[in-house]
Design an enzyme around this catalytic site. Structure first.
Site, PDB file in Angstrom:
ATOM      1  N   ASN A  85      38.228  81.934 -59.568  1.00 26.81           N
ATOM      2  CA  ASN A  85      38.486  83.201 -58.874  1.00 26.81           C
ATOM      3  C   ASN A  85      39.003  83.005 -57.449  1.00 26.81           C
ATOM      4  O   ASN A  85      39.766  83.825 -56.955  1.00 26.81           O
ATOM      5  CB  ASN A  85      37.193  84.018 -58.867  1.00 26.81           C
ATOM      6  CG  ASN A  85      37.240  85.153 -57.854  1.00 26.81           C
ATOM      7  OD1 ASN A  85      37.843  86.201 -58.100  1.00 26.81           O
ATOM      8  ND2 ASN A  85      36.641  84.953 -56.677  1.00 26.81           N
ATOM      9  N   SER A 137      47.084  87.815 -61.640  1.00 27.22           N
ATOM     10  CA  SER A 137      47.510  88.939 -60.804  1.00 27.22           C
ATOM     11  C   SER A 137      48.676  89.669 -61.457  1.00 27.22           C
ATOM     12  O   SER A 137      49.346  89.116 -62.341  1.00 27.22           O
ATOM     13  CB  SER A 137      47.951  88.369 -59.445  1.00 27.22           C
ATOM     14  OG  SER A 137      48.849  89.215 -58.778  1.00 27.22           O
ATOM     15  N   TYR A 150      52.338  83.334 -53.354  1.00 27.76           N
ATOM     16  CA  TYR A 150      51.245  83.865 -54.174  1.00 27.76           C
ATOM     17  C   TYR A 150      51.741  84.103 -55.606  1.00 27.76           C
ATOM     18  O   TYR A 150      51.070  83.766 -56.585  1.00 27.76           O
ATOM     19  CB  TYR A 150      50.765  85.169 -53.531  1.00 27.76           C
ATOM     20  CG  TYR A 150      49.601  85.846 -54.191  1.00 27.76           C
ATOM     21  CD1 TYR A 150      48.301  85.389 -53.986  1.00 27.76           C
ATOM     22  CD2 TYR A 150      49.778  86.973 -55.002  1.00 27.76           C
ATOM     23  CE1 TYR A 150      47.217  86.028 -54.569  1.00 27.76           C
ATOM     24  CE2 TYR A 150      48.711  87.617 -55.584  1.00 27.76           C
ATOM     25  CZ  TYR A 150      47.424  87.151 -55.370  1.00 27.76           C
ATOM     26  OH  TYR A 150      46.360  87.790 -55.952  1.00 27.76           O
ATOM     27  N   SER A 153      52.126  80.930 -57.489  1.00 31.02           N
ATOM     28  CA  SER A 153      50.826  80.376 -57.880  1.00 31.02           C
ATOM     29  C   SER A 153      50.232  81.130 -59.067  1.00 31.02           C
ATOM     30  O   SER A 153      49.700  80.526 -60.008  1.00 31.02           O
ATOM     31  CB  SER A 153      49.841  80.391 -56.697  1.00 31.02           C
ATOM     32  OG  SER A 153      49.417  81.707 -56.399  1.00 31.02           O
TER      33      SER A 153
HETATM   34  P1  NAI Z   1      38.574  87.972 -51.413  1.00 34.50           P
HETATM   35  O1  NAI Z   1      39.411  87.495 -50.280  1.00 34.50           O
HETATM   36  O2  NAI Z   1      37.444  88.901 -51.171  1.00 34.50           O
HETATM   37  O3  NAI Z   1      38.015  86.752 -52.257  1.00 34.50           O
HETATM   38  C1  NAI Z   1      38.617  85.515 -52.348  1.00 34.50           C
HETATM   39  C2  NAI Z   1      37.516  84.503 -52.291  1.00 34.50           C
HETATM   40  O4  NAI Z   1      38.090  83.200 -52.425  1.00 34.50           O
HETATM   41  C3  NAI Z   1      36.782  84.548 -50.941  1.00 34.50           C
HETATM   42  O5  NAI Z   1      35.387  84.483 -51.168  1.00 34.50           O
HETATM   43  C4  NAI Z   1      37.282  83.291 -50.250  1.00 34.50           C
HETATM   44  O6  NAI Z   1      36.355  82.764 -49.352  1.00 34.50           O
HETATM   45  C5  NAI Z   1      37.505  82.370 -51.448  1.00 34.50           C
HETATM   46  N1  NAI Z   1      38.393  81.265 -51.100  1.00 34.50           N
HETATM   47  C6  NAI Z   1      39.639  81.315 -50.589  1.00 34.50           C
HETATM   48  N2  NAI Z   1      40.087  80.068 -50.363  1.00 34.50           N
HETATM   49  C7  NAI Z   1      39.115  79.210 -50.759  1.00 34.50           C
HETATM   50  C8  NAI Z   1      38.974  77.811 -50.776  1.00 34.50           C
HETATM   51  N3  NAI Z   1      39.929  76.994 -50.310  1.00 34.50           N
HETATM   52  N4  NAI Z   1      37.830  77.290 -51.245  1.00 34.50           N
HETATM   53  C9  NAI Z   1      36.840  78.086 -51.708  1.00 34.50           C
HETATM   54  N5  NAI Z   1      36.906  79.410 -51.708  1.00 34.50           N
HETATM   55  C10 NAI Z   1      38.027  79.969 -51.233  1.00 34.50           C
HETATM   56  O7  NAI Z   1      39.639  88.596 -52.429  1.00 34.50           O
HETATM   57  P2  NAI Z   1      39.504  89.218 -53.885  1.00 34.50           P
HETATM   58  O8  NAI Z   1      40.365  90.406 -53.885  1.00 34.50           O
HETATM   59  O9  NAI Z   1      38.088  89.327 -54.296  1.00 34.50           O
HETATM   60  O10 NAI Z   1      40.245  88.089 -54.759  1.00 34.50           O
HETATM   61  C11 NAI Z   1      39.613  87.314 -55.763  1.00 34.50           C
HETATM   62  C12 NAI Z   1      40.682  86.819 -56.712  1.00 34.50           C
HETATM   63  O11 NAI Z   1      41.299  87.923 -57.368  1.00 34.50           O
HETATM   64  C13 NAI Z   1      41.800  86.033 -56.040  1.00 34.50           C
HETATM   65  O12 NAI Z   1      42.198  84.956 -56.853  1.00 34.50           O
HETATM   66  C14 NAI Z   1      42.931  87.058 -55.975  1.00 34.50           C
HETATM   67  O13 NAI Z   1      44.181  86.444 -55.953  1.00 34.50           O
HETATM   68  C15 NAI Z   1      42.693  87.824 -57.257  1.00 34.50           C
HETATM   69  N6  NAI Z   1      43.297  89.136 -57.275  1.00 34.50           N
HETATM   70  C16 NAI Z   1      42.849  90.156 -56.476  1.00 34.50           C
HETATM   71  C17 NAI Z   1      43.437  91.403 -56.553  1.00 34.50           C
HETATM   72  C18 NAI Z   1      42.955  92.561 -55.757  1.00 34.50           C
HETATM   73  O14 NAI Z   1      43.536  93.648 -55.914  1.00 34.50           O
HETATM   74  N7  NAI Z   1      41.939  92.445 -54.924  1.00 34.50           N
HETATM   75  C19 NAI Z   1      44.559  91.653 -57.430  1.00 34.50           C
HETATM   76  C20 NAI Z   1      44.959  90.527 -58.210  1.00 34.50           C
HETATM   77  C21 NAI Z   1      44.337  89.322 -58.126  1.00 34.50           C
END
Ligand code: NAI
Length: 247
Positions: A85, A137, A150, A153
């Site tokens: 995630n 995504s 993005y 990826s």
């Molecule tokens: P968020 O920013 O709240 O969560 C992302 C998490 O990944 C955070 O906890 C962050 O600390 C962690 N993270 C980032 N880089 C890291 C690293 N190098 N090592 C360990 N942890 C790391 O964002 P969200 O929205 O919860 O995103 C979660 C996933 O869902 C992501 O992969 C995002 O691309 C995907 N996503 C989100 C969408 C949305 O509308 N919010 C839409 C499509 C995909």
């Protein structure tokens, strides 16, 4: 205590990852939540209770991944579910995007997912079963401006889901992805910050006319992790209020 299942949710300290970990722990799955910020993880783990363990781990530490996985495998003798995630976005026009920023997104969102999945699959093989879930995504399906790294990826991750499913099916491991539409989290509020036109466009092309919640993604992840999905692999579930099929 012997748990029914053991899971790892990367980036489980916030947003979608937290909601997935919440669903898993409520359903009795012992869940490791990983992330870069230990304090944030500890707060999350306190909210999630005894079925959760925080584990500080930056996904870009590729050479430390085998040790990290072995530590968890040693503690429980098994890993049943991996949710890839963790992810970052970098919003910038293509002409302004540096090679370094591009590589950074690919490293976090794609390369690290490959490395971690490979190591976890080695543990899953020993038990002859497992479920890997990749969070992709809408960018895997259509072009959105200013997110070229993005998009690369996530489209790569969507393709890798199919290839991993083919390689790992004979070993009893299923690999699927969830493609969230637009979900209310810190990531989207950052992307929409000062760009109301973008948000309006999202809502206009989403037949359900609203953004989703992290819980919507958690429910799909729980299904894919469960035995109810035992004949499903290489599949993508779009949880998007119809966004990808909207006009
Ligand atoms: P968020 O920013 O709240 O969560 C992302 C998490 O990944 C955070 O906890 C962050 O600390 C962690 N993270 C980032 N880089 C890291 C690293 N190098 N090592 C360990 N942890 C790391 O964002 P969200 O929205 O919860 O995103 C979660 C996933 O869902 C992501 O992969 C995002 O691309 C995907 N996503 C989100 C969408 C949305 O509308 N919010 C839409 C499509 C995909």
């Amino acid at each position: 205590m012997n748990y029914k299942k053991v899971a790892i949710v990367t980036g489980g300290g916030s947003g979608i990852g937290f909601a997935i970990a919440e669903k898993f722990t409520q359903e009795g799955i012992f869940t490791y939540v990983t992330g870069r910020n230990l304090e944030k993880l500890q707060v999350a783990a306190e909210r999630l209770g005894a079925n959760c363990r925080p584990f500080q781990f930056d996904m870009t530490w590729l050479d430390k991944i085998p040790d990290f996985v072995n530590q968890i495998a040693k503690e429980h003798g098994r890993i049943d579910v991996l949710v890839n995630n963790a992810g970052i976005n970098f919003k910038n026009g293509m002409l302004e995007l540096s090679d370094e920023d591009f590589q950074n997104v690919i490293l976090t969102n794609l390369t690290s997912v490959f490395s971690l999945s490979r190591e976890v699959a080695k543990v899953m093989v020993e038990n002859g079963c497992g479920s890997i879930i990749n969070i992709t995504s809408m960018t895997a399906f259509y072009g959105i401006p200013k997110v070229v790294a993005y998009t690369a990826s996530k489209a790569g991750l969507q393709g890798m889901t199919r290839a991993m499913a083919v390689d790992l099916s004979p070993l009893g491991i299923r690999v699927n992805s969830i493609a969230p539409g637009f979900i209310e989290t810190a990531m989207t509020s950052k992307a929409f910050n000062g760009d109301l036109r973008r948000k309006q466009k999202v809502l206009e092309r989403t037949p359900m006319g609203k953004m989703g919640t992290p819980k919507d993604i958690a429910n799909a992840a729980y299904f894919l992790a469960s035995d109810n999905a035992e004949f499903i692999t290489g599949e993508v579930i779009r949880v998007d209020g119809g966004n990808a099929i909207g006009f």
